[in-house]
Design an enzyme around this catalytic site. Structure first.
Site, PDB file in Angstrom:
ATOM      1  CG  HIS A  72     -12.453  31.662  19.148  1.00  0.00           C
ATOM      2  ND1 HIS A  72     -12.532  32.503  20.226  1.00  0.00           N
ATOM      3  CD2 HIS A  72     -11.390  30.852  19.382  1.00  0.00           C
ATOM      4  CE1 HIS A  72     -11.552  32.225  21.073  1.00  0.00           C
ATOM      5  NE2 HIS A  72     -10.847  31.233  20.572  1.00  0.00           N
ATOM      6  CE1 TYR A 200     -16.967  39.543  22.234  1.00  0.00           C
ATOM      7  CE2 TYR A 200     -16.805  41.918  22.578  1.00  0.00           C
ATOM      8  CZ  TYR A 200     -16.446  40.783  21.876  1.00  0.00           C
ATOM      9  OH  TYR A 200     -15.575  40.880  20.821  1.00  0.00           O
ATOM     10  N   PRO A 292     -13.630  49.462  20.006  1.00  0.00           N
ATOM     11  CG  PRO A 292     -12.177  49.059  21.779  1.00  0.00           C
ATOM     12  CD  PRO A 292     -12.925  50.145  21.098  1.00  0.00           C
ATOM     13  CE  LYS A 296     -17.102  43.355  12.395  1.00  0.00           C
ATOM     14  NZ  LYS A 296     -16.388  42.100  12.540  1.00  0.00           N
ATOM     15  CE1 TYR A 384     -17.171  39.928  18.081  1.00  0.00           C
ATOM     16  CE2 TYR A 384     -16.290  37.929  17.085  1.00  0.00           C
ATOM     17  CZ  TYR A 384     -16.227  38.922  18.056  1.00  0.00           C
ATOM     18  OH  TYR A 384     -15.202  38.911  18.971  1.00  0.00           O
TER      19      TYR A 384
HETATM   20  P1  RFL Z   1      -2.091  51.919  12.763  1.00  0.00           P
HETATM   21  O1  RFL Z   1      -1.966  50.549  13.335  1.00  0.00           O
HETATM   22  O2  RFL Z   1      -2.314  53.030  13.717  1.00  0.00           O
HETATM   23  O3  RFL Z   1      -0.767  52.190  11.931  1.00  0.00           O
HETATM   24  C1  RFL Z   1      -0.456  53.462  11.412  1.00  0.00           C
HETATM   25  C2  RFL Z   1       1.051  53.578  11.268  1.00  0.00           C
HETATM   26  O4  RFL Z   1       1.378  54.857  10.713  1.00  0.00           O
HETATM   27  C3  RFL Z   1       2.482  55.411  11.427  1.00  0.00           C
HETATM   28  N1  RFL Z   1       2.436  56.877  11.310  1.00  0.00           N
HETATM   29  C4  RFL Z   1       3.231  57.584  10.468  1.00  0.00           C
HETATM   30  N2  RFL Z   1       4.170  57.188   9.594  1.00  0.00           N
HETATM   31  C5  RFL Z   1       4.814  58.172   8.881  1.00  0.00           C
HETATM   32  N3  RFL Z   1       4.545  59.498   9.036  1.00  0.00           N
HETATM   33  C6  RFL Z   1       3.591  59.934   9.890  1.00  0.00           C
HETATM   34  N4  RFL Z   1       3.325  61.228  10.042  1.00  0.00           N
HETATM   35  C7  RFL Z   1       2.892  58.938  10.656  1.00  0.00           C
HETATM   36  N5  RFL Z   1       1.902  59.007  11.592  1.00  0.00           N
HETATM   37  C8  RFL Z   1       1.647  57.751  11.969  1.00  0.00           C
HETATM   38  C9  RFL Z   1       2.300  54.906  12.852  1.00  0.00           C
HETATM   39  O5  RFL Z   1       3.529  54.937  13.569  1.00  0.00           O
HETATM   40  C10 RFL Z   1       1.772  53.491  12.611  1.00  0.00           C
HETATM   41  O6  RFL Z   1       2.816  52.541  12.541  1.00  0.00           O
HETATM   42  O7  RFL Z   1      -3.237  52.010  11.658  1.00  0.00           O
HETATM   43  P2  RFL Z   1      -3.754  50.913  10.588  1.00  0.00           P
HETATM   44  O8  RFL Z   1      -2.579  50.315   9.883  1.00  0.00           O
HETATM   45  O9  RFL Z   1      -4.831  51.580   9.826  1.00  0.00           O
HETATM   46  O10 RFL Z   1      -4.371  49.713  11.453  1.00  0.00           O
HETATM   47  C11 RFL Z   1      -5.536  49.905  12.228  1.00  0.00           C
HETATM   48  C12 RFL Z   1      -5.523  49.004  13.465  1.00  0.00           C
HETATM   49  O11 RFL Z   1      -4.286  49.166  14.135  1.00  0.00           O
HETATM   50  C13 RFL Z   1      -6.682  49.326  14.414  1.00  0.00           C
HETATM   51  O12 RFL Z   1      -7.862  49.561  13.688  1.00  0.00           O
HETATM   52  C14 RFL Z   1      -6.953  48.171  15.410  1.00  0.00           C
HETATM   53  O13 RFL Z   1      -5.877  48.009  16.286  1.00  0.00           O
HETATM   54  C15 RFL Z   1      -8.231  48.442  16.208  1.00  0.00           C
HETATM   55  N6  RFL Z   1      -8.500  47.410  17.215  1.00  0.00           N
HETATM   56  C16 RFL Z   1      -9.077  46.199  16.869  1.00  0.00           C
HETATM   57  N7  RFL Z   1      -9.334  45.903  15.585  1.00  0.00           N
HETATM   58  C17 RFL Z   1      -9.836  44.682  15.229  1.00  0.00           C
HETATM   59  O14 RFL Z   1     -10.069  44.438  14.034  1.00  0.00           O
HETATM   60  N8  RFL Z   1     -10.093  43.689  16.154  1.00  0.00           N
HETATM   61  C18 RFL Z   1      -9.854  43.898  17.473  1.00  0.00           C
HETATM   62  O15 RFL Z   1     -10.039  42.959  18.257  1.00  0.00           O
HETATM   63  C19 RFL Z   1      -9.353  45.197  17.879  1.00  0.00           C
HETATM   64  N9  RFL Z   1      -9.111  45.449  19.169  1.00  0.00           N
HETATM   65  C20 RFL Z   1      -8.215  47.654  18.560  1.00  0.00           C
HETATM   66  C21 RFL Z   1      -8.538  46.650  19.516  1.00  0.00           C
HETATM   67  C22 RFL Z   1      -7.597  48.844  18.974  1.00  0.00           C
HETATM   68  C23 RFL Z   1      -7.326  49.046  20.296  1.00  0.00           C
HETATM   69  N10 RFL Z   1      -6.672  50.261  20.648  1.00  0.00           N
HETATM   70  C24 RFL Z   1      -5.604  50.366  21.541  1.00  0.00           C
HETATM   71  C25 RFL Z   1      -6.903  51.454  19.863  1.00  0.00           C
HETATM   72  C26 RFL Z   1      -8.298  46.847  20.864  1.00  0.00           C
HETATM   73  C27 RFL Z   1      -7.714  48.051  21.261  1.00  0.00           C
HETATM   74  C28 RFL Z   1      -7.510  48.230  22.739  1.00  0.00           C
HETATM   75  C1  PHB Z   2      -8.681  41.730  21.945  1.00  0.00           C
HETATM   76  O1  PHB Z   2      -8.420  40.529  22.157  1.00  0.00           O
HETATM   77  O2  PHB Z   2      -7.819  42.618  22.071  1.00  0.00           O
HETATM   78  C2  PHB Z   2     -10.065  42.108  21.580  1.00  0.00           C
HETATM   79  C3  PHB Z   2     -10.981  41.124  21.251  1.00  0.00           C
HETATM   80  C4  PHB Z   2     -12.283  41.468  20.911  1.00  0.00           C
HETATM   81  C5  PHB Z   2     -12.651  42.793  20.915  1.00  0.00           C
HETATM   82  C6  PHB Z   2     -11.721  43.789  21.210  1.00  0.00           C
HETATM   83  C7  PHB Z   2     -10.423  43.454  21.560  1.00  0.00           C
HETATM   84  O3  PHB Z   2     -13.934  43.117  20.606  1.00  0.00           O
END
Ligand code: RFL
Ligand code: PHB
Length: 389
Positions: A72, A200, A292, A296, A384
């Site tokens: 994109h 957005y 989110p 980031k 971004y």
């Molecule tokens: P994770 O993915 O939470 O993984 C952590 C892992 O550790 C395990 N764990 C344990 N293992 C052993 N012993 C324990 N006591 C443990 N406790 C936990 C868990 O089971 C898990 O497998 O953290 P990590 O690796 O730091 O990754 C971070 C990302 O997952 C997170 O920052 C992103 O998903 C955030 N996020 C977004 N980030 C972006 O860069 N771009 C996006 O577009 C974006 N959109 C989002 C998002 C997060 C969202 N939610 C649901 C929070 C959109 C949403 C809706």
């Molecule tokens: C997503 O596709 O899940 C998504 C994209 C952009 C954002 C947050 C989530 O800022």
């Protein structure tokens, strides 16, 4: 068992760190509380910075990303019934890639398996010991037995609710936090996205985001109240509310369908400082959370493990502790800039309960300034697409 680096958590941070360390010849084992399918069932991030893609290239796990990921060059901002495009490539020369976190995780898991690296899934009651000294240990339970692993370093990559940050003495941590008075209700469906780029939407009924995973799979989000229950949202109710928050063209052309997944996530800004405690390092969501809106979270996890893996390489190959001594400062420098950006995007785009007319006008002026000013567009764009490492 013995390993050089024990990694707690097999999410994107832990898996990417494992591959980077393996590439540098550093032995590592991942301890993960859940199983593989559970992790792959979580629908999360969708947007990868160019730097994140570069790291996935570096560890050789980007073939599918380059085949299926969508490059994109811009995003759209919608408010007051009209849409305005921000050309990020024109402003920065860079792009972002839309490729789901689920797929990144799957690619990293497959590469780890192919490299013959050990991952202990279903590891219960993981405990971190003696990281203040030079011989840290991990203890965990599996299939009713207790196991102990000796290591040189522990990487806490176990997310916001993990055990690693909680293993640090409270007085050694400083926590900075903001909880927002709303959440995001997300819906995934096998329908074509309403537009080629992300939209957005700032709307008086609340924020809405039109995102995607592929040309056939859409991801939409609606700002919702914190006490909202996902059971109260039928697909029809979701689509109706989304249409009301879109500009007329998008509302008229959006294709709706059955949801594959629906969930609610709260929005939070959180930073725990420092990110190193003796021989324990925190990385990713274990150390910080962003709302989110700026996309980031996953990208910050990637930049943290880049800093951490290069610091550990320096330790093992050059016998220098300079990198690990500087890890927390370097990582936090980038973390706070992403915190600022995510907070700013969230403030600019959401409806805050109880907001007065002055604040609404300021928000509208911020958006109007953004679309009128090349300087403002460049500022949004460079954040971004991702600030340099
Ligand atoms: P994770 O993915 O939470 O993984 C952590 C892992 O550790 C395990 N764990 C344990 N293992 C052993 N012993 C324990 N006591 C443990 N406790 C936990 C868990 O089971 C898990 O497998 O953290 P990590 O690796 O730091 O990754 C971070 C990302 O997952 C997170 O920052 C992103 O998903 C955030 N996020 C977004 N980030 C972006 O860069 N771009 C996006 O577009 C974006 N959109 C989002 C998002 C997060 C969202 N939610 C649901 C929070 C959109 C949403 C809706
Ligand atoms: C997503 O596709 O899940 C998504 C994209 C952009 C954002 C947050 C989530 O800022």
């Amino acid at each position: 068992m013995r390993t050089q680096v024990a990694i707690i958590g097999g999410g994107p941070a832990g898996l990417l760190l494992g591959q980077l360390l393996h590439r540098y010849g550093i032995d590592n084992v991942i301890f993960e509380r859940k199983d593989r399918d559970y992790i792959l069932g979580r629908i999360r991030a969708g947007v990868l910075e160019q730097g994140t893609v570069g790291l996935l290239d570096e560890v050789g796990v980007s073939a599918r990303l380059h085949q299926d990921g969508l490059v994109h060059h811009g995003i759209e901002l919608a408010f007051g019934g009209a849409r305005h495009r921000i050309d990020m490539t024109k402003a920065t020369g860079k792009t972002v890639t839309v490729y789901g976190q689920t797929e990144v995780t799957r690619d990293l898991m497959d590469a780890r398996l192919a490299a013959g690296l050990t991952t202990v899934y279903d590891a219960d009651n993981v405990g971190l010991h003696d990281f203040d000294g030079t011989q840290p240990r991990i203890r965990y339970e599996k299939d009713g037995k207790t196991h102990e692993v000796a290591c040189d370093f522990i990487a806490g990559c176990d997310g916001f609710h993990g055990v690693s940050r909680q293993s640090v003495k409270p007085e050694a941590l400083t926590v900075f936090e903001r909880v927002y008075p709303f959440g995001w209700l997300g819906l995934l469906s096998d329908t074509p996205p309403v537009s080629d780029e992300l939209i957005y939407n700032n709307h008086e009924r609340g924020f809405a985001l039109c995102s995607m995973r592929s040309p056939h799979r859409s991801r939409y989000y609606l700002q919702c109240a914190l006490d909202e229950q996902v059971e109260n949202w039928s697909d029809d109710k979701f689509w109706e509310e989304l249409r009301r928050r879109l500009d007329p063209e998008a509302a008229a052309t959006i294709v709706t369908g059955l949801s594959i997944e629906k969930s609610i996530a709260p929005l939070r800004s959180f930073v725990a400082e420092p990110m190193r405690f003796g021989r324990l390092f925190l990385a990713g969501d274990a150390a910080h959370i962003v709302p989110p809106t700026g996309a980031k979270g996953l990208n910050l996890a990637a930049s943290d493990v880049h800093y951490l893996s290069t610091a550990l390489r320096e330790f093992y190959t050059e016998k220098s502790a300079a990198g690990i001594d500087d890890y927390s400062r370097r990582a936090l420098g980038r973390v706070w800039k992403a915190e600022r950006f995510s907070w700013w995007m969230t403030s600019m785009l959401h409806r805050f309960p109880g907001t007065d007319e002055f604040s609404s006008r300021i928000q509208r002026a911020e958006l109007a300034y953004l679309i009128d000013s090349d300087a403002a567009k460049t500022s949004l764009s460079e954040n971004y697409v991702g600030l340099p490492y």
